[in-house]
Design an enzyme around this catalytic site. Structure first.
Site, short mmCIF file in Angstrom:
data_model
loop_
_atom_site.label_atom_id
_atom_site.label_comp_id
_atom_site.label_asym_id
_atom_site.label_seq_id
_atom_site.Cartn_x
_atom_site.Cartn_y
_atom_site.Cartn_z
N ASP A 1 24.11 86.43 -27.99
CA ASP A 1 24.56 87.77 -27.62
C ASP A 1 25.78 88.12 -28.47
OD1 ASP A 1 25.10 90.16 -26.36
OD2 ASP A 1 25.68 89.28 -24.45
N GLU B 1 31.35 95.72 -28.79
CA GLU B 1 30.31 96.12 -27.84
C GLU B 1 30.60 95.58 -26.45
OE1 GLU B 1 26.47 95.69 -25.56
OE2 GLU B 1 27.96 94.18 -26.17
N GLU B 2 31.08 94.34 -26.38
CA GLU B 2 31.26 93.68 -25.10
C GLU B 2 32.37 94.29 -24.24
OE1 GLU B 2 29.32 91.64 -23.81
OE2 GLU B 2 28.23 90.60 -25.41
N ASP C 1 19.51 93.95 -29.34
CA ASP C 1 20.41 93.19 -28.47
C ASP C 1 19.57 92.24 -27.62
OD1 ASP C 1 22.72 92.34 -27.18
OD2 ASP C 1 23.46 94.37 -26.81
N HIS D 1 26.13 84.67 -22.14
CA HIS D 1 27.50 84.69 -21.64
C HIS D 1 27.91 83.30 -21.13
CE1 HIS D 1 28.57 89.19 -21.41
NE2 HIS D 1 27.56 89.02 -22.25
#
Length: 370
Positions: A191, A223-224, A246, A331
């Protein structure tokens, strides 16, 4: 089927590039190292390289004059931490950048990167379970209780000797692995380095092709923490069509609803929490995948957004869609993807790029008009 044949069944995938991208250090706001890797792998296949002022990298392959503008976006930032504070004994407290479930963090290694780009390995501290009360053992720790142990004796060693200061980047430390079935690849930061890699691979496959469309392969930043680089890069480009690459959450593991599987082929996102996919483009890619003999599946992501959420709102509006790569354990320090999903997505988007012209664009535009 042999391991070699299993791997070869899904195309020639550049594992060196994937390892370079995933293992680069680059949390949100600190993506320069990753952008340099992205540039290294794409620069020989495009006409120009530019950057927006947040640091997103834009690689452009020029098409015919007045042809459509097609943007591919894959964010290059990963989740991590900043040094929040340093106590008298030299332990670092953490400020999260991006979404973490703290249950996955104790005893995991990290890398602290200083202003001078010096790197030091540490570990997120944990407690031994011996004699621990059940209510303590069963509780997920608060982020405020976690710390990094660099193996030093005092604060002065951290600040004066190592040069670590508040605000320095802390990145998960991991390795790249081809697993027992070589179609399964494990590393940190899928990610969304997998999306960035797909962008690079599509641009590389188009190197010797003449296209009507001018194609922009973008590694977006931040982005996060709010889809920020996608917005600024899209304002620079003003694309007609944008496709975000993504990850999505693979749910084909024990204890999960198995409706989002790895190894299917192409995953087309109907909507997520940030946008609703353009139905004309969704159906067009679905039909193109079928013509190419590529299997596809749909997803609806109830929580979480993608770069499409900001790109679609640029100027007078952009035809936008997210194409997803199912990944396990995102994550965290390690995730897993499947080669088939990667290879089929590259094939589909390469063929779409080659076929896109003003007639196709007008057809897609007309699907939203009465």
């Amino acid at each position: 089927m042999s391991k070699k044949k299993m791997a070869e069944a899904y195309g020639d995938i550049d594992l060196e590039m994937l390892a370079d991208l995933t293992l680069a250090n680059g949390i949100s706001g600190h993506e320069k190292e990753v952008a340099a890797v992205f540039k290294e792998w794409v620069q020989d296949s495009v006409d120009t390289i530019e950057y927006d002022n947040l640091g997103s990298i834009i690689a452009t392959k020029k098409g015919r004059e007045n042809g459509p503008k097609l943007m591919f976006a894959g964010h290059i930032d990963e989740i991590g931490f900043l040094v929040k504070s340093i106590d008298d004994n030299g332990f670092l407290r953490l400020h999260p950048v991006g979404g973490w479930w703290t249950h996955v963090l104790p005893s995991q290694p990290v890398v602290v990167v200083t202003r001078e780009q010096k790197m030091y390995v540490g570990v997120i501290g944990s407690k031994a379970p011996h004699g621990m009360k059940p209510e303590v053992r069963n509780k997920v720790m608060d982020m405020a209780d976690l710390f990094v142990d660099l193996g030093v004796s005092c604060k002065e060693e951290v600040t004066d000797v190592l040069g670590v200061q508040v605000g320095d980047m802390i990145v998960p430390k991991a390795d790249f692995h081809v697993l027992a079935n070589p179609n399964y690849l494990m590393s940190k930061a899928w990610d969304n380095r997998v999306g960035a890699a797909i962008v690079v691979d599509v641009m590389r496959k188009l190197k010797d092709e003449t296209t009507d469309a001018t194609i922009y392969g973008v590694g977006t930043v931040q982005e996060e923490v709010g889809l920020r680089g996608a917005k600024t890069a899209a304002h620079m480009i003003n694309p007609d069509i944008a496709i975000t690459l993504d990850v999505t959450i693979a749910t084909d593991t024990p204890g999960a609803d198995a409706n989002m599987k790895m190894g299917v082929g192409v995953t087309l996102e109907v909507m997520d929490a940030s946008y609703i996919g353009h139905k004309g483009l969704l159906y067009h890619l679905q039909d193109l995948a079928k013509d190419l003999g590529i299997d596809s599946q749909f997803e609806i992501l109830a929580a979480g957004g993608t770069d499409s959420g900001e790109i679609q709102k640029v100027h007078s509006g952009v035809i936008a869609l997210t194409v997803s790569i199912p990944a396990r354990y995102i994550h965290s320090h390690y995730g897993i993807i499947h080669r088939k999903d990667y290879a089929d997505t590259v094939t589909l988007l390469t063929e779409f790029s080659k076929s896109l012209n003003n007639d196709v664009l007008q057809t897609l535009i007309d699907t939203k008009r009465a």
